[in-house]
Design a protein around this motif. Structure first.
Motif, PDB file in Angstrom:
ATOM      1  N   ALA A 154       5.992  36.541   6.570  1.00 28.18           N
ATOM      2  CA  ALA A 154       5.177  35.836   7.561  1.00 28.18           C
ATOM      3  C   ALA A 154       4.007  35.162   6.865  1.00 28.18           C
ATOM      4  CB  ALA A 154       4.673  36.791   8.641  1.00 28.18           C
ATOM      5  N   ILE A 155       3.595  34.019   7.394  1.00 25.03           N
ATOM      6  CA  ILE A 155       2.470  33.258   6.848  1.00 25.03           C
ATOM      7  C   ILE A 155       1.573  32.825   8.007  1.00 25.03           C
ATOM      8  CG2 ILE A 155       1.799  31.098   5.710  1.00 25.03           C
ATOM      9  CD1 ILE A 155       4.196  31.345   3.925  1.00 25.03           C
ATOM     10  N   TRP A 156       0.291  33.080   7.861  1.00 22.31           N
ATOM     11  CA  TRP A 156      -0.706  32.706   8.871  1.00 22.31           C
ATOM     12  C   TRP A 156      -1.397  31.411   8.444  1.00 22.31           C
ATOM     13  CZ3 TRP A 156      -2.615  33.145  13.571  1.00 22.31           C
ATOM     14  CH2 TRP A 156      -3.954  32.816  13.821  1.00 22.31           C
ATOM     15  N   GLU A 157      -1.394  30.426   9.351  1.00 22.50           N
ATOM     16  CA  GLU A 157      -2.084  29.161   9.100  1.00 22.50           C
ATOM     17  C   GLU A 157      -3.384  29.141   9.897  1.00 22.50           C
ATOM     18  OE1 GLU A 157      -0.210  25.200   8.199  1.00 22.50           O
ATOM     19  OE2 GLU A 157       1.389  26.085   9.400  1.00 22.50           O
ATOM     20  N   PRO A 158      -4.522  29.351   9.254  1.00 21.87           N
ATOM     21  CA  PRO A 158      -5.801  29.409   9.981  1.00 21.87           C
ATOM     22  C   PRO A 158      -6.130  28.119  10.707  1.00 21.87           C
ATOM     23  CG  PRO A 158      -6.012  30.291   7.747  1.00 21.87           C
ATOM     24  CD  PRO A 158      -4.681  29.625   7.818  1.00 21.87           C
ATOM     25  N   ALA A 159      -5.858  26.972  10.097  1.00 20.85           N
ATOM     26  CA  ALA A 159      -6.220  25.697  10.712  1.00 20.85           C
ATOM     27  C   ALA A 159      -5.493  25.483  12.034  1.00 20.85           C
ATOM     28  CB  ALA A 159      -5.922  24.550   9.749  1.00 20.85           C
ATOM     29  N   LYS A 160      -4.245  25.937  12.122  1.00 17.29           N
ATOM     30  CA  LYS A 160      -3.461  25.759  13.344  1.00 17.29           C
ATOM     31  C   LYS A 160      -3.496  26.987  14.247  1.00 17.29           C
ATOM     32  CE  LYS A 160      -0.110  22.579  11.232  1.00 17.29           C
ATOM     33  NZ  LYS A 160       1.337  22.336  10.957  1.00 17.29           N
ATOM     34  N   LYS A 161      -4.047  28.093  13.739  1.00 19.63           N
ATOM     35  CA  LYS A 161      -4.054  29.361  14.454  1.00 19.63           C
ATOM     36  C   LYS A 161      -2.626  29.748  14.868  1.00 19.63           C
ATOM     37  CE  LYS A 161      -8.745  28.822  16.270  1.00 19.63           C
ATOM     38  NZ  LYS A 161      -9.588  28.744  17.486  1.00 19.63           N
ATOM     39  N   ARG A 162      -1.735  29.664  13.878  1.00 19.55           N
ATOM     40  CA  ARG A 162      -0.330  30.000  14.107  1.00 19.55           C
ATOM     41  C   ARG A 162       0.169  30.949  13.046  1.00 19.55           C
ATOM     42  NH1 ARG A 162       3.743  25.285  16.317  1.00 19.55           N
ATOM     43  NH2 ARG A 162       2.533  24.666  18.151  1.00 19.55           N
ATOM     44  N   LEU A 163       1.064  31.839  13.468  1.00 19.66           N
ATOM     45  CA  LEU A 163       1.722  32.770  12.562  1.00 19.66           C
ATOM     46  C   LEU A 163       3.198  32.412  12.524  1.00 19.66           C
ATOM     47  CD1 LEU A 163       1.526  35.409  10.843  1.00 19.66           C
ATOM     48  CD2 LEU A 163       2.158  36.654  12.929  1.00 19.66           C
ATOM     49  N   HIS A 164       3.702  32.098  11.331  1.00 19.03           N
ATOM     50  CA  HIS A 164       5.104  31.726  11.140  1.00 19.03           C
ATOM     51  C   HIS A 164       5.859  32.939  10.598  1.00 19.03           C
ATOM     52  CE1 HIS A 164       3.529  27.730  11.699  1.00 19.03           C
ATOM     53  NE2 HIS A 164       2.756  27.864  10.637  1.00 19.03           N
ATOM     54  N   VAL A 165       7.005  33.229  11.181  1.00 20.47           N
ATOM     55  CA  VAL A 165       7.713  34.484  10.896  1.00 20.47           C
ATOM     56  C   VAL A 165       9.184  34.213  10.577  1.00 20.47           C
ATOM     57  CG1 VAL A 165       8.341  36.768  11.763  1.00 20.47           C
ATOM     58  CG2 VAL A 165       6.157  35.735  12.432  1.00 20.47           C
ATOM     59  N   LEU A 166       9.669  34.890   9.554  1.00 20.78           N
ATOM     60  CA  LEU A 166      11.103  34.959   9.252  1.00 20.78           C
ATOM     61  C   LEU A 166      11.559  36.376   9.546  1.00 20.78           C
ATOM     62  CD1 LEU A 166      13.820  34.078   7.901  1.00 20.78           C
ATOM     63  CD2 LEU A 166      12.826  34.816   5.736  1.00 20.78           C
ATOM     64  N   TYR A 167      12.591  36.511  10.387  1.00 22.45           N
ATOM     65  CA  TYR A 167      13.142  37.829  10.688  1.00 22.45           C
ATOM     66  C   TYR A 167      14.659  37.711  10.774  1.00 22.45           C
ATOM     67  CZ  TYR A 167      14.410  42.077  13.164  1.00 22.45           C
ATOM     68  OH  TYR A 167      15.002  43.264  13.522  1.00 22.45           O
ATOM     69  N   ASN A 168      15.347  38.322   9.831  1.00 16.79           N
ATOM     70  CA  ASN A 168      16.804  38.193   9.733  1.00 16.79           C
ATOM     71  C   ASN A 168      17.173  36.714   9.706  1.00 16.79           C
ATOM     72  OD1 ASN A 168      17.312  40.916   9.533  1.00 16.79           O
ATOM     73  ND2 ASN A 168      17.877  41.180  11.667  1.00 16.79           N
ATOM     74  N   ASN A 169      17.964  36.270  10.648  1.00 19.16           N
ATOM     75  CA  ASN A 169      18.320  34.849  10.671  1.00 19.16           C
ATOM     76  C   ASN A 169      17.583  34.085  11.771  1.00 19.16           C
ATOM     77  OD1 ASN A 169      19.776  36.367  12.493  1.00 19.16           O
ATOM     78  ND2 ASN A 169      21.611  35.121  12.388  1.00 19.16           N
ATOM     79  N   HIS A 170      16.380  34.554  12.100  1.00 20.54           N
ATOM     80  CA  HIS A 170      15.527  33.891  13.079  1.00 20.54           C
ATOM     81  C   HIS A 170      14.261  33.374  12.390  1.00 20.54           C
ATOM     82  CE1 HIS A 170      18.050  36.025  15.989  1.00 20.54           C
ATOM     83  NE2 HIS A 170      17.730  37.143  15.366  1.00 20.54           N
ATOM     84  N   VAL A 171      13.840  32.175  12.749  1.00 12.04           N
ATOM     85  CA  VAL A 171      12.571  31.614  12.277  1.00 12.04           C
ATOM     86  C   VAL A 171      11.794  31.167  13.512  1.00 12.04           C
ATOM     87  CG1 VAL A 171      11.441  29.867  10.862  1.00 12.04           C
ATOM     88  CG2 VAL A 171      13.615  30.840  10.118  1.00 12.04           C
ATOM     89  N   PHE A 172      10.590  31.707  13.685  1.00 13.02           N
ATOM     90  CA  PHE A 172       9.791  31.350  14.853  1.00 13.02           C
ATOM     91  C   PHE A 172       8.310  31.398  14.501  1.00 13.02           C
ATOM     92  CE2 PHE A 172      10.109  35.976  15.054  1.00 13.02           C
ATOM     93  CZ  PHE A 172       8.834  36.370  15.419  1.00 13.02           C
ATOM     94  N   SER A 173       7.501  30.870  15.429  1.00  8.42           N
ATOM     95  CA  SER A 173       6.047  30.889  15.262  1.00  8.42           C
ATOM     96  C   SER A 173       5.408  31.316  16.574  1.00  8.42           C
ATOM     97  CB  SER A 173       5.514  29.501  14.867  1.00  8.42           C
ATOM     98  OG  SER A 173       6.101  29.042  13.675  1.00  8.42           O
ATOM     99  N   VAL A 174       4.253  31.934  16.468  1.00  2.00           N
ATOM    100  CA  VAL A 174       3.427  32.228  17.635  1.00  2.00           C
ATOM    101  C   VAL A 174       2.019  31.728  17.324  1.00  2.00           C
ATOM    102  CG1 VAL A 174       4.770  34.205  18.434  1.00  2.00           C
ATOM    103  CG2 VAL A 174       2.946  34.561  16.774  1.00  2.00           C
ATOM    104  N   GLY A 175       1.334  31.251  18.328  1.00  2.00           N
ATOM    105  CA  GLY A 175       0.003  30.709  18.095  1.00  2.00           C
ATOM    106  C   GLY A 175      -0.881  30.870  19.315  1.00  2.00           C
ATOM    107  N   ALA A 176      -2.183  30.755  19.096  1.00  6.49           N
ATOM    108  CA  ALA A 176      -3.162  30.875  20.180  1.00  6.49           C
ATOM    109  C   ALA A 176      -4.279  29.867  19.956  1.00  6.49           C
ATOM    110  CB  ALA A 176      -3.718  32.299  20.231  1.00  6.49           C
ATOM    111  N   GLN A 177      -4.307  28.818  20.768  1.00  4.91           N
ATOM    112  CA  GLN A 177      -5.371  27.816  20.721  1.00  4.91           C
ATOM    113  C   GLN A 177      -6.418  28.196  21.755  1.00  4.91           C
ATOM    114  OE1 GLN A 177      -5.432  25.418  18.382  1.00  4.91           O
ATOM    115  NE2 GLN A 177      -3.511  26.290  17.629  1.00  4.91           N
ATOM    116  N   MET A 178      -7.444  28.890  21.292  1.00  5.43           N
ATOM    117  CA  MET A 178      -8.461  29.416  22.179  1.00  5.43           C
ATOM    118  C   MET A 178      -9.716  29.705  21.369  1.00  5.43           C
ATOM    119  SD  MET A 178      -6.807  33.253  22.655  1.00  5.43           S
ATOM    120  CE  MET A 178      -8.257  33.907  23.495  1.00  5.43           C
ATOM    121  N   PRO A 179     -10.890  29.712  22.009  1.00  4.54           N
ATOM    122  CA  PRO A 179     -12.114  30.045  21.281  1.00  4.54           C
ATOM    123  C   PRO A 179     -12.174  31.536  20.989  1.00  4.54           C
ATOM    124  CG  PRO A 179     -12.601  29.742  23.604  1.00  4.54           C
ATOM    125  CD  PRO A 179     -11.151  29.381  23.426  1.00  4.54           C
TER     126      PRO A 179
END
Length: 252
Positions: free
Chosen positions: A201-226
Motif C-alpha cells: 500500500a502507498i499513501w499519497e498525502p497530496a491527494k489524501k488517498r491510500l492505494h492498495v494491492l491485495y491479491n488480484n485486486h487494486v483499489f484506492s480509498v480517500g477522504a477529501q475533508m479538513p
C-alpha cells in the motif's frame, strides 16, 4: 482367426462408445468443464469469475461516520460510478475506487498494474533484472563454485551433522520462509509506503488517498475533508482493511 476378429470388433465398439460419451458429456479434450479445470490447475481463488459488489456496499455509512468522527447529524449522499463510490457532505467526500471492473487474472498482473500507477520504479527495476544476459566470452563460472560467495556463517558440529554431505542443506528442525508473492512497497516521489495493509500500500498525502494491492485486486480509498492529515490517513487505513475483509467475504 474368427475369435480374434470378434475381439477386435468389440474393442472398437467400446472405444467408440466411450468417445461419444466424452463428447456428449463435455469431457472430451478441450471441452471439459471450466470449473473443474480451474480447481485442478489451482487458479480457483484468483479467478475472474469473482464479481464485485455494488461499489457503495464497500462504504457503510455508519462505519464511515464513526471512522472519521463525522457525528450523527451529518447527512451523507451516495454517488455511484462504474467502479467507484463516494459519500459526500457539503464539499467533503470519502471514496472507494476500483482500478478495474473485474479482478486481474493473477497477482503478477495486479502487482504490475499497481506498480505502473503508483510505484513505476519497481517495474523498471524488474525489467532491468530480467534483461541481464549471460557473458558470451571468457571463462564460465558454472560448476566451479566461483559463482557462489563463500559463506561467513559458522555452525556447530551438531548442525553440520544434520546437513549430511551437503553443507548448504537445510538444518533439521528449521524450515525456510516462503518467499513473498509481491515485493514490498517503497516510498516514491509522491507517496509513502504503508505496512500491514493488503500485500502493499502507498499513501499519497497530496491527494489524501491510500492505494492498495491485495491479491488480484487494486483499489484506492480517500477522504477529501479538513482535519489532521495523520488522522485522515489512519481513517483511510481502517477503511482499506474493511474493504479487504469485504473482498474476502464475497457472498453477494
Amino acid at each position: 482367426m474368427r475369435l480374434n476378429t470378434l475381439l477386435l470388433t468389440l474393442c472398437l465398439a467400446g472405444c467408440g462408445t466411450q468417445d461419444r460419451y466424452e463428447m456428449d458429456s463435455g469431457y472430451a479434450a478441450g471441452n471439459g468443464e471450466n470449473e473443474v479445470a480451474k480447481r485442478v490447475s489451482g487458479t480457483w481463488l484468483l479467478s475472474t469469475d469473482y464479481h464485485y459488489r455494488d461499489r457503495c456496499n464497500y462504504l457503510p455509512e455508519e462505519f464511515v461516520k464513526n471512522l472519521f468522527q463525522l457525528g450523527e447529524d451529518v447527512e451523507l449522499t451516495k454517488y455511484t460510478g462504474l467502479n467507484d463510490c463516494e459519500l459526500r457532505w457539503g464539499n467533503n467526500r470519502v471514496g472507494f475506487y476500483l482500478e478495474s471492473d473485474k479482478p486481474f487474472e493473477s497477482t503478477f498482473q495486479s502487482e504490475y498494474y499497481f506498480n505502473k500507477l503508483f510505484q513505476p520504479e519497481a517495474n523498471k527495476a524488474t525489467a532491468q533484472n530480467n534483461s541481464r544476459k549471460p557473458v558470451l566470452f571468457g571463462q564460465a563460472p558454472q560448476g566451479t563454485n566461483s559463482e557462489v560467495p563463500a559463506s561467513l556463517t559458522t555452525t556447530s558440529p551438531e548442525q553440520d551433522s544434520t546437513r549430511g554431505a551437503d553443507p548448504s542443506g537445510q538444518i533439521e528442525g528449521m524450515t525456510q520462509a516462503a518467499p513473498p508473492i509481491t515485493t514490498p512497497a517503497k516510498n516514491t516521489a509522491t507517496g509513502v509506503a504503508v505496512n500491514d495493509v493488503g500485500d502493499k500500500a502507498i499513501w499519497e498525502p497530496a491527494k489524501k488517498r491510500l492505494h492498495v494491492l491485495y491479491n488480484n485486486h487494486v483499489f484506492s480509498v480517500g477522504a477529501q475533508m479538513p482535519g489532521d492529515q495523520a488522522k485522515i490517513k489512519q481513517g483511510c487505513i481502517g477503511l482499506a482493511k474493511l474493504v479487504i475483509n469485504s473482498l474476502n467475504d464475497n457472498t453477494d
